[in-house]
Each structure stands twice: as C-alpha cells, then as structure tokens.
Design a protein around this motif. Structure first.
Motif, PDB file in Angstrom:
ATOM      1  N   VAL A 109      53.441  48.167  38.124  1.00  0.00           N
ATOM      2  CA  VAL A 109      52.958  48.494  36.783  1.00  0.00           C
ATOM      3  C   VAL A 109      53.029  47.264  35.886  1.00  0.00           C
ATOM      4  O   VAL A 109      52.081  46.944  35.154  1.00  0.00           O
ATOM      5  N   ALA A 110      54.163  46.554  35.952  1.00  0.00           N
ATOM      6  CA  ALA A 110      54.325  45.345  35.127  1.00  0.00           C
ATOM      7  C   ALA A 110      53.292  44.283  35.480  1.00  0.00           C
ATOM      8  O   ALA A 110      52.690  43.658  34.597  1.00  0.00           O
ATOM      9  N   PHE A 111      53.045  44.091  36.779  1.00  0.00           N
ATOM     10  CA  PHE A 111      52.068  43.082  37.192  1.00  0.00           C
ATOM     11  C   PHE A 111      50.646  43.525  36.862  1.00  0.00           C
ATOM     12  O   PHE A 111      49.776  42.681  36.620  1.00  0.00           O
ATOM     13  N   GLY A 112      50.392  44.822  36.866  1.00  0.00           N
ATOM     14  CA  GLY A 112      49.083  45.301  36.454  1.00  0.00           C
ATOM     15  C   GLY A 112      48.799  44.946  35.002  1.00  0.00           C
ATOM     16  O   GLY A 112      47.694  44.511  34.648  1.00  0.00           O
ATOM     17  N   ILE A 113      49.810  45.109  34.143  1.00  0.00           N
ATOM     18  CA  ILE A 113      49.666  44.721  32.738  1.00  0.00           C
ATOM     19  C   ILE A 113      49.419  43.224  32.620  1.00  0.00           C
ATOM     20  O   ILE A 113      48.549  42.776  31.858  1.00  0.00           O
ATOM     21  N   ILE A 114      50.176  42.448  33.400  1.00  0.00           N
ATOM     22  CA  ILE A 114      50.012  40.987  33.363  1.00  0.00           C
ATOM     23  C   ILE A 114      48.618  40.589  33.838  1.00  0.00           C
ATOM     24  O   ILE A 114      47.964  39.706  33.257  1.00  0.00           O
ATOM     25  N   GLY A 115      48.130  41.238  34.904  1.00  0.00           N
ATOM     26  CA  GLY A 115      46.791  40.926  35.414  1.00  0.00           C
ATOM     27  C   GLY A 115      45.716  41.173  34.376  1.00  0.00           C
ATOM     28  O   GLY A 115      44.821  40.339  34.169  1.00  0.00           O
ATOM     29  N   GLY A 116      45.786  42.333  33.698  1.00  0.00           N
ATOM     30  CA  GLY A 116      44.816  42.613  32.644  1.00  0.00           C
ATOM     31  C   GLY A 116      44.924  41.630  31.499  1.00  0.00           C
ATOM     32  O   GLY A 116      43.913  41.194  30.925  1.00  0.00           O
ATOM     33  N   ALA A 117      46.165  41.238  31.144  1.00  0.00           N
ATOM     34  CA  ALA A 117      46.374  40.292  30.049  1.00  0.00           C
ATOM     35  C   ALA A 117      45.816  38.912  30.392  1.00  0.00           C
ATOM     36  O   ALA A 117      45.300  38.209  29.514  1.00  0.00           O
ATOM     37  N   LEU A 118      45.913  38.508  31.670  1.00  0.00           N
ATOM     38  CA  LEU A 118      45.347  37.224  32.084  1.00  0.00           C
ATOM     39  C   LEU A 118      43.832  37.200  31.887  1.00  0.00           C
ATOM     40  O   LEU A 118      43.259  36.205  31.416  1.00  0.00           O
ATOM     41  N   GLY A 119      43.190  38.292  32.257  1.00  0.00           N
ATOM     42  CA  GLY A 119      41.753  38.382  32.006  1.00  0.00           C
ATOM     43  C   GLY A 119      41.441  38.340  30.522  1.00  0.00           C
ATOM     44  O   GLY A 119      40.461  37.731  30.095  1.00  0.00           O
ATOM     45  N   ALA A 120      42.307  38.967  29.712  1.00  0.00           N
ATOM     46  CA  ALA A 120      42.100  38.981  28.262  1.00  0.00           C
ATOM     47  C   ALA A 120      42.246  37.586  27.659  1.00  0.00           C
ATOM     48  O   ALA A 120      41.550  37.247  26.697  1.00  0.00           O
ATOM     49  N   HIS A 134      30.320  37.630  22.434  1.00  0.00           N
ATOM     50  CA  HIS A 134      31.324  38.538  22.988  1.00  0.00           C
ATOM     51  C   HIS A 134      30.799  39.350  24.166  1.00  0.00           C
ATOM     52  O   HIS A 134      31.542  39.620  25.118  1.00  0.00           O
ATOM     53  N   ILE A 135      29.546  39.748  24.096  1.00  0.00           N
ATOM     54  CA  ILE A 135      28.963  40.534  25.189  1.00  0.00           C
ATOM     55  C   ILE A 135      28.838  39.673  26.442  1.00  0.00           C
ATOM     56  O   ILE A 135      29.187  40.098  27.554  1.00  0.00           O
ATOM     57  N   VAL A 136      28.352  38.458  26.261  1.00  0.00           N
ATOM     58  CA  VAL A 136      28.187  37.550  27.404  1.00  0.00           C
ATOM     59  C   VAL A 136      29.534  37.268  28.056  1.00  0.00           C
ATOM     60  O   VAL A 136      29.668  37.309  29.287  1.00  0.00           O
ATOM     61  N   SER A 137      30.548  36.992  27.250  1.00  0.00           N
ATOM     62  CA  SER A 137      31.875  36.714  27.789  1.00  0.00           C
ATOM     63  C   SER A 137      32.430  37.916  28.539  1.00  0.00           C
ATOM     64  O   SER A 137      33.005  37.781  29.628  1.00  0.00           O
ATOM     65  N   GLY A 138      32.262  39.110  27.971  1.00  0.00           N
ATOM     66  CA  GLY A 138      32.781  40.316  28.627  1.00  0.00           C
ATOM     67  C   GLY A 138      32.110  40.597  29.957  1.00  0.00           C
ATOM     68  O   GLY A 138      32.770  40.912  30.945  1.00  0.00           O
ATOM     69  N   VAL A 139      30.785  40.466  29.997  1.00  0.00           N
ATOM     70  CA  VAL A 139      30.055  40.701  31.251  1.00  0.00           C
ATOM     71  C   VAL A 139      30.460  39.664  32.297  1.00  0.00           C
ATOM     72  O   VAL A 139      30.655  39.985  33.480  1.00  0.00           O
ATOM     73  N   ALA A 140      30.589  38.405  31.868  1.00  0.00           N
ATOM     74  CA  ALA A 140      31.011  37.354  32.798  1.00  0.00           C
ATOM     75  C   ALA A 140      32.399  37.638  33.360  1.00  0.00           C
ATOM     76  O   ALA A 140      32.660  37.430  34.554  1.00  0.00           O
ATOM     77  N   LEU A 141      33.297  38.140  32.509  1.00  0.00           N
ATOM     78  CA  LEU A 141      34.647  38.478  32.970  1.00  0.00           C
ATOM     79  C   LEU A 141      34.617  39.607  33.982  1.00  0.00           C
ATOM     80  O   LEU A 141      35.357  39.582  34.984  1.00  0.00           O
ATOM     81  N   ASN A 142      33.768  40.595  33.767  1.00  0.00           N
ATOM     82  CA  ASN A 142      33.651  41.706  34.726  1.00  0.00           C
ATOM     83  C   ASN A 142      33.216  41.200  36.099  1.00  0.00           C
ATOM     84  O   ASN A 142      33.755  41.609  37.139  1.00  0.00           O
ATOM     85  N   ILE A 143      32.233  40.315  36.103  1.00  0.00           N
ATOM     86  CA  ILE A 143      31.750  39.759  37.371  1.00  0.00           C
ATOM     87  C   ILE A 143      32.819  38.892  38.024  1.00  0.00           C
ATOM     88  O   ILE A 143      33.051  38.969  39.244  1.00  0.00           O
ATOM     89  N   LEU A 144      33.487  38.082  37.224  1.00  0.00           N
ATOM     90  CA  LEU A 144      34.537  37.197  37.749  1.00  0.00           C
ATOM     91  C   LEU A 144      35.700  37.997  38.331  1.00  0.00           C
ATOM     92  O   LEU A 144      36.202  37.664  39.415  1.00  0.00           O
ATOM     93  N   ALA A 145      36.113  39.044  37.640  1.00  0.00           N
ATOM     94  CA  ALA A 145      37.227  39.853  38.126  1.00  0.00           C
ATOM     95  C   ALA A 145      36.881  40.542  39.438  1.00  0.00           C
ATOM     96  O   ALA A 145      37.708  40.599  40.367  1.00  0.00           O
TER      97      ALA A 145
END
Length: 420
Positions: A109-120, A134-145
C-alpha cells in the motif's frame, strides 16, 4: 475637503451563479431515489438490486474510483488539470503488487502511494514548472505509465512462481471484517424483502459487511479532504491558487509550492486507488487492471462539482453500476432500465414545471422508449451490462453539465510575477 466614496468590494461566493442543492434537498432526493428503487424491486422481482452483497461489492468497486476522484479534486482545486490519474493508478497497481508480494500488503500500500506520487512529480514538473499543456502532459503520463509497467513486469514477475509478464504472483490479503451483530441483523432484515425497509437494510448492510481495513481508510479520506481544504488556512491558500493565483501571490502565497503539493497528493491518492485494486480487490497485479477507472474517477469529481461529498456520491453510482456486471447482472440491469425510465419521468415533469418545454418533452419521450424497452424484453444482452458503467458516466456528465463550476484558473498557465 472632499471625500471619495469607495465601493466596498463584495466577496463572490463559489458557484454563486449556479444553483446548488442544500443538504435537506439532497437528502430528500436520495430518499426519493430509494423509494423508487424499492418500487422497481417489487415490480421486477429483482431482489438483487438492493441486496447486501450487491451493495458490499458496489462499495469495493467505488473505492478506487473515489480515490482517483479525490486525487483529481486536490490537483484541480490548485489549478492543475490531472488527466494523468489513470497513469498514476497504473503505477500504483504495479508498485503496490511488487512491494506487496515481497514485503507484505501494507508495504505494498505504501509503495503504491509512492508510485502514484512519482508519476505526479513528472506531471507537476511538466505543467507547473514548464507550463506544458495539462491535457498533453496527462495523456503522455498515461502512455508512459502503461509502457513502463509492462516493461518492468517482464523481468520482475515473469520468473516468479505463479507469475507472468502480465500478472504478478498472489499477494497476501489485508483481511476483512464485519461489524459484530449489526451485519447479521441487517442481512436478515434485507432477506425479508419488505418495502423500503429491506432496501435500506441492504444499503447500510453493504457498508458494514466484508470490509477491508483499506476501505475504511479510503472512506475516511473523504471527510478528511473536506476538512483540510475547506476548514484550514492551508486549504484556503491551496484553493486560492486554483481560483486566482495572481491574487494569491500578491498575498504572499507561494503558488508553485502549493501546486506541487496538490499534484503530488493527487498522485498519492490515485496510487492508493491502484494499490487497492491489486492488493484488496483482486490480490494480484494484472496488465490493464485499472480499466479506465482513473477517467471514471475524474468524471465522478466533475459530477460532484469539485466537492468531496458530491464526488463520493458519483463514485458510489459508478461503483454500483459496475457491480451489476460482476454479480450476473442481466436481470438487475433490466430492472435498472425501469428505474431509469421512472427517474426520467420525474425529470421530465420537473423540466416542464420549470417551463423548459423542449427539454421536458425530449426527456419524457426518452422515458417512454425506456418503458417500452423494459416491457418488450425479459433481460438485457450481456454487452449492455458490461457497458453500463461507461454509459452511466456519459449520462451523468451530460445531465449535470449545467450545474458545474470548475475553479476559475483550472488548467490555465501561471508564471510567477505575471501580475506585475
């Protein structure tokens, strides 16, 4: 000596121009929906639509959607649109499963929070520091993740026992619990199938039966978010960055800092939702596990008008429709068509009363079609059940669009000192 009359500035309340439901009216609407649901259950014989098991499943499915929505709420209240919630959830599922498999579920659970925070952090650097769209960055992050987790899975889970490149080994459970005495009593009351009473018992019973500790934490985060953002000086400063960052800066608020904090907290919530999926909902990581829940969480946030309470209602609605898919819901969705037709009749009459003739007539025509669909079939195709959560998402957003008020500076670029 002449004196100039200075007009006293008046503070504009958020959402002043839009109609907002008061708490008594909202409770009355919820009570009315419960009564109609009970009527539909008696007419259709679909007792499962308000069973304790159905409601318990709906709560479990609503939690990751609600956590993603809370993440979006934090970011957008600070003026950053977070389309990348889906990618942050994906990172949360993978990091949560990877750490949970090796060191236990709470570490996961702790690492899941950290993983999401790293993407943020990546999203914050792109949008806050470099003013990337903001839209471009968010879509790019989805693809990267998505690509990153698939790559990492190939050399972390593929050689593990019971694992593969698309699935992690099983993760130890956090366990579940019931509220002693209350759960069994509500279950018994629900099984009597009385009008309204059994339906309320099923709803409440689902909230106190087969609970995961992480579910309790997630539910508690809703009022906690409201208190932090609307009852503390920190929350006031953060929200001011989403309403008018130039004015906030003139009052000494470090806008960059608060935007970074908001986006990182947003990623933490989304990562927690992802960890919930891989550790609690299925106790295993699967490729494509989020299935668009980050986007649905964003829709729940918009449905809730950027408020925690409305967000929770939206997440519950989407979780409920999704639960129909998991619990053999062809008969239940058929009953839901009747409920939707009745709600459309109420909505159509209300629109006519408000003298919105065209909208009212169209709503009543659609309700008539729904009634004919219900009367002409015994059950709906399985494909309709599978698509129900996404159809409900579109319907809710289209029907609630007229009452929405997003933060004024949401998604707008900001540079320090631009007001000088």
């Amino acid at each position: 000596m002449s004196t100039a009359t200075v007009a006293k500035p008046t503070a504009q309340q958020p959402g002043k121009g839009s109609r907002r439901f008061s708490l008594p009216v909202l409770l009355l609407i919820i009570a009315g929906v419960l009564v109609l649901t009970s009527v539909v259950r008696l007419i259709s014989g679909a007792d499962g639509i308000t069973s304790t098991g159905q409601m318990s499943t709906a709560l479990r499915l609503a939690v990751p959607i609600g956590l993603a929505g809370l993440g979006g709420l934090w970011a957008e209240r600070a003026g950053v649109v977070n389309i990348g919630l889906e990618g942050m959830m994906i990172l949360g599922t993978w990091f949560g499963a990877w750490a949970g498999y090796q060191w236990g579920p709470w570490t996961g659970v702790a690492f899941g929070i950290i993983g999401g925070a790293l993407g943020a952090v990546l999203h914050a650097i792109a949008t806050v520091t470099f003013n990337v769209n903001h839209i471009v960055s968010g879509v790019a992050l989805n693809i990267l993740a998505l690509g990153t987790t698939r790559y990492l899975s190939k050399f972390t889970f593929e050689d593990a026992p019971q694992g593969s490149s698309k699935q992690s080994p099983p993760i130890d459970s956090l366990g579940t619990f019931d509220i002693p005495g209350l759960s069994s009593w509500l279950q018994t009351l629900n099984e009597k199938h009385w009008f309204l009473v059994s339906d309320i018992a099923g709803l409440v019973g689902g909230l106190v039966t087969n609970l995961s500790p992480l579910t309790v934490v997630a539910v508690a985060l809703v009022p906690a978010t409201w208190w932090v953002l609307w009852r503390t000086a920190f929350g006031l400063r953060l929200r001011s960055c989403g309403e008018n960052p130039v004015a906030a800066e003139s009052l000494g608020v470090n806008v960059y800092k608060y935007k970074y904090i908001a986006v990182i907290v947003s990623g933490g919530f989304a990562g927690l939702g992802g960890a919930f999926l891989s550790i609690v909902a299925s106790n295993v990581y699967l490729d494509g596990q989020t299935a668009g829940r980050g986007y649905i969480g964003l829709a729940a946030m918009i449905f809730g008008n950027w408020m925690p309470g409305g967000l929770a209602l939206g997440a519950g609605l989407f979780g409920y429709t999704d639960s129909l898919n998991l619990r053999g819901g062809t008969t239940n969705v058929h009953a839901l068509i009747l409920l939707l037709a009745m709600l459309l009749v109420v909505g159509g009459v209300y629109l006519l009363w408000r003298r919105k003739l065209i909208s009212g007539v169209i709503t009543l025509v659609i309700s008539a079609v729904m009634f004919l669909w219900y009367a002409g079939t015994d059950e709906v195709p399985r494909q309709v059940v599978t698509a129900a959560p996404y159809v409900v998402t579109l319907l809710v957003l289209s029907l609630s669009a007229q009452r929405l008020r997003m933060p004024k500076a949401d998604g707008l670029p900001y540079r320090k000192g631009q007001g000088k």
